[in-house]
Design an enzyme around this catalytic site. Structure first.
Site, PDB file in Angstrom:
ATOM      1  N   SER B  53     -37.651  19.170  17.947  1.00 13.41           N
ATOM      2  CA  SER B  53     -37.843  18.498  16.588  1.00 13.41           C
ATOM      3  C   SER B  53     -37.798  19.692  15.443  1.00 13.41           C
ATOM      4  O   SER B  53     -37.719  19.276  14.416  1.00 13.41           O
ATOM      5  CB  SER B  53     -39.212  17.847  16.423  1.00 13.41           C
ATOM      6  N   HIS B  92     -44.379  22.629  13.591  1.00 10.05           N
ATOM      7  CA  HIS B  92     -43.542  22.031  12.482  1.00 10.05           C
ATOM      8  C   HIS B  92     -43.758  22.674  11.275  1.00 10.05           C
ATOM      9  O   HIS B  92     -44.551  23.532  11.070  1.00 10.05           O
ATOM     10  CB  HIS B  92     -44.012  20.445  12.237  1.00 10.05           C
ATOM     11  N   ASP B 119     -44.681  13.928   9.478  1.00 15.39           N
ATOM     12  CA  ASP B 119     -45.695  13.743  10.821  1.00 15.39           C
ATOM     13  C   ASP B 119     -46.840  12.845  10.608  1.00 15.39           C
ATOM     14  O   ASP B 119     -47.465  12.773  11.652  1.00 15.39           O
ATOM     15  CB  ASP B 119     -46.066  14.969  11.196  1.00 15.39           C
TER      16      ASP B 119
END
Lengths: 170, 176
Positions: B53, B92, B119
């Protein structure tokens, strides 16, 4: 004589030490790179400015940006992640930072460009403070290396003020 | 001196010395790990990237070095966080940060560079923001490929057992 296992062990250890040294050196040398980049941003149009159903203000706009990020690249640079953040303060929040647009530059040759784009992410407030608000646009970058330390930086660009009232539905 | 040990011919003292050596190695490794935890201020100062990701920046199998201090979390930082009730840390980038004037608490929204959406669906229940107590650390450094062994060992446990078996065999049959 040395056995095959001993030789393999020695080779592997030396290889690991050399690799680690090269990685550390690459990252260390990055610190001496002093970038001088240029950028300019302009809000072309406010596409939508309204209060959402859950009560928060939301703004979508079109931005015209030009930037030259080539001086950020060294031979240890894998990519540069650049994003434009809208930064402002309100009565309840001392700082709000909202990313409006981001881009990944993987090659030095493609580090200087101009775009005119709608904002990738809407500017959503925690509340209804955006009418007439003065918002600063700050360009942030994140240099991600091939190995080693990552470097962040930012540069404030222009400010702009949001309209005093919501725009009609678009 | 016998260069090869037969199983039925085990001598007490050399065996004890070998066990002590093994214990020393394990203890040193543990000391380094705990020391790193203290210096960096994180529970796990090194994490392995598990998903794609954050590509093309981080690929599966890369390792990240983390650091945590009292500096407020700002947009653009790459953070590792745990969602309430889940064990797997997620790596992230922070795309939104709102800092409250009164408490100094910061509400954070994250998104993977390679993901289309943020998210918010990953946070548990009706949670809209992450806060400092969810964050394990910020990524400050990076090494490619090194963590791939960990991924292989987690996903194919047989490799882990094989590796431990081979190492144990080497330790037992070596001279030192």
């Amino acid at each position: 004589m040395h056995s095959a296992v001993q030789r393999a062990n020695t080779v592997a250890t030396i290889a690991a030490i050399l690799l680690a040294t090269i990685c550390a050196a690459a990252s260390f040398l990055d610190a001496f790179n002093s970038p001088s980049l240029q950028a300019h941003v302009q809000v072309v149009k406010i596409n939508r400015f309204r209060r959402q159903l859950d009560g928060n203000d939301e703004v979508k706009m079109t931005l015209k940006m030009s930037m030259d990020l080539t001086s950020l690249f060294t031979w240890n640079t894998k990519q540069v992640f650049v994003f434009l953040a809208a930064e402002y303060e309100t009565d309840t929040n001392s700082l709000n930072q909202v990313s409006l647009w981001d881009h990944i530059v993987q090659e030095k040759e493609r580090a200087s460009f101009q775009v005119k784009v709608p904002t990738k992410y809407p500017l959503i407030d925690q509340g209804t403070n955006l009418r007439g608000k003065k918002v600063g646009l700050v360009l942030h970058w994140h240099i991600m290396p091939i190995s080693g330390r990552m470097i962040q930086g930012k540069m404030p660009l222009s400010n702009f003020s949001l309209p005093d009232s919501y725009t009609t539905r678009s | 001196m016998d260069r090869i040990k037969f199983l039925g011919d085990v001598k007490i003292r050399p065996t004890l010395i070998q066990l002590l050596n093994l214990g020393m190695i394990i203890c040193s490794a543990l000391m380094i790990w705990k020391g790193l935890m203290c210096i960096t201020g994180c529970e796990s100062p090194v994490v392995v990237v598990l998903t794609g990701s954050m590509e093309p920046g981080f690929k599966r199998g890369d390792i990240l070095f983390l650091h945590m201090n009292k500096e407020p979390i700002r947009a653009g930082e790459i953070v590792v966080y745990n969602v309430d009730g889940r064990d797997i840390p997620i790596v992230h980038r922070v795309i939104k940060a709102h800092e409250r004037r009164d408490t100094g608490e910061i509400d954070i929204l994250t998104k993977g560079d390679n993901n289309q959406v943020d998210d918010i669906t990953l946070y548990s229940g009706g949670q809209l923001w992450l806060n400092l107590h969810h964050i394990i650390g910020r990524a400050i450094g990076y090494l490619p490929y090194v963590g791939y062994l960990t991924i292989i060992m987690t996903e194919m446990p047989i490799v882990k057992y094989l590796l431990i078996g081979v190492l144990a065999l080497l330790v037992i049959t070596s001279e030192e």
